[in-house]
Scaffold this active site. Structure first.
Site, mmCIF file in Angstrom:
data_model
loop_
_atom_site.group_PDB
_atom_site.id
_atom_site.type_symbol
_atom_site.label_atom_id
_atom_site.label_comp_id
_atom_site.label_asym_id
_atom_site.label_seq_id
_atom_site.Cartn_x
_atom_site.Cartn_y
_atom_site.Cartn_z
ATOM 1 N N CYS A 88 0.866 -1.178 0.000
ATOM 2 C CA CYS A 88 0.000 0.000 0.000
ATOM 3 C C CYS A 88 0.900 1.225 0.000
ATOM 4 O O CYS A 88 1.900 1.263 0.725
ATOM 5 C CB CYS A 88 -0.878 -0.012 1.253
ATOM 6 S SG CYS A 88 -1.937 1.437 1.421
ATOM 7 N N HIS A 130 -8.825 -3.672 -2.360
ATOM 8 C CA HIS A 130 -7.960 -2.857 -1.494
ATOM 9 C C HIS A 130 -8.429 -1.393 -1.488
ATOM 10 O O HIS A 130 -8.526 -0.772 -0.425
ATOM 11 C CB HIS A 130 -6.522 -2.991 -2.008
ATOM 12 C CG HIS A 130 -5.502 -2.203 -1.264
ATOM 13 N ND1 HIS A 130 -4.503 -2.798 -0.522
ATOM 14 C CD2 HIS A 130 -5.276 -0.867 -1.170
ATOM 15 C CE1 HIS A 130 -3.743 -1.846 0.012
ATOM 16 N NE2 HIS A 130 -4.191 -0.668 -0.370
ATOM 17 N N GLU A 131 -8.722 -0.863 -2.684
ATOM 18 C CA GLU A 131 -9.094 0.565 -2.767
ATOM 19 C C GLU A 131 -10.478 0.813 -2.174
ATOM 20 O O GLU A 131 -10.703 1.842 -1.519
ATOM 21 C CB GLU A 131 -9.052 1.060 -4.219
ATOM 22 C CG GLU A 131 -7.725 0.876 -4.936
ATOM 23 C CD GLU A 131 -6.492 1.323 -4.170
ATOM 24 O OE1 GLU A 131 -6.594 2.195 -3.291
ATOM 25 O OE2 GLU A 131 -5.416 0.774 -4.448
ATOM 26 N N HIS A 134 -10.154 1.104 1.416
ATOM 27 C CA HIS A 134 -9.674 2.444 1.815
ATOM 28 C C HIS A 134 -10.856 3.405 1.994
ATOM 29 O O HIS A 134 -10.841 4.253 2.884
ATOM 30 C CB HIS A 134 -8.759 3.033 0.731
ATOM 31 C CG HIS A 134 -7.301 2.715 0.902
ATOM 32 N ND1 HIS A 134 -6.588 3.055 2.029
ATOM 33 C CD2 HIS A 134 -6.410 2.133 0.066
ATOM 34 C CE1 HIS A 134 -5.314 2.685 1.874
ATOM 35 N NE2 HIS A 134 -5.188 2.101 0.692
#
Ligand code: NI
Length: 180
Positions: A88, A130-131, A134
């Site tokens: 990341c 993953h995004e 976030h």
């Protein structure tokens, strides 16, 4: 080009759920450009708006030569899993094995407010998971097995950027363009 400082682990913005985009205007298109420029400068394979301090549900990706963005994403994930190293841009230099769904269908909007679907496997699927995390204030260290998480927390404490939450342009980023 408008490269923005990337916020590092420890910055509260990374733990704050982002708000849905409601206005598809010039300002939003500038945010998408800044995200792409910052992601490509790092370089990284993905970047979410909170990582540059903006609490909106927007991310960009650059996977296998395809650069794109997605706004207000929702995900459909496969039961089939993948395992592999994940990094990341908010954790410079660190990568740990992280299980993710093998396939993902991400529905959302482009910068003009048109509905779009981003569908992929392997790294692209990993990236959209993953995004999107976030955007919920969730970080990849939260998704690690307990043993790997322990190793990650130790590596974070020992990292030269620990306690230095607002910067960083590390160029080239030492996860070689694979960090998300
Ligand atoms: Ni990330």
């Amino acid at each position: 080009m408008a490269i923005q400082p990337i916020r590092l682990f420890g910055d509260p913005v990374l733990r704050t759920p982002a708000e849905p985009v409601t206005t598809f205007d010039k300002e939003l298109r500038k945010l998408v450009r800044d995200l792409v420029d910052t992601m490509q400068d790092a370089p990284g394979a993905g970047l979410a708006a909170p990582q540059i301090g903006v609490g909106l549900r927007v991310f960009t990706y650059d996977v296998e030569g395809v650069v794109g963005h997605l706004i207000n994403p929702t995900l459909d994930l496969s039961d089939e899993q993948q395992d592999g190293d994940e990094g990341c841009l908010s954790f410079p230099g660190l990568a740990f094995p992280c299980k993710r769904a093998m396939h993902a269908v991400a529905k959302g909007f482009n910068e003009h407010g048109d509905p779009v679907i981003v569908e992929g496997s392997e790294l692209l699927a990993r990236c959209v998971q993953h995004e999107t995390d976030h955007l919920d204030g969730v970080l990849f260290i939260d998704k690690l097995d307990p043993g790997q998480r322990k190793l990650a927390m130790r590596a974070i404490r020992e990292a030269d950027w620990a306690g230095d939450p607002v910067r960083v342009k590390e160029s080239p980023h030492n996860t070689y363009g694979r960090a998300l």
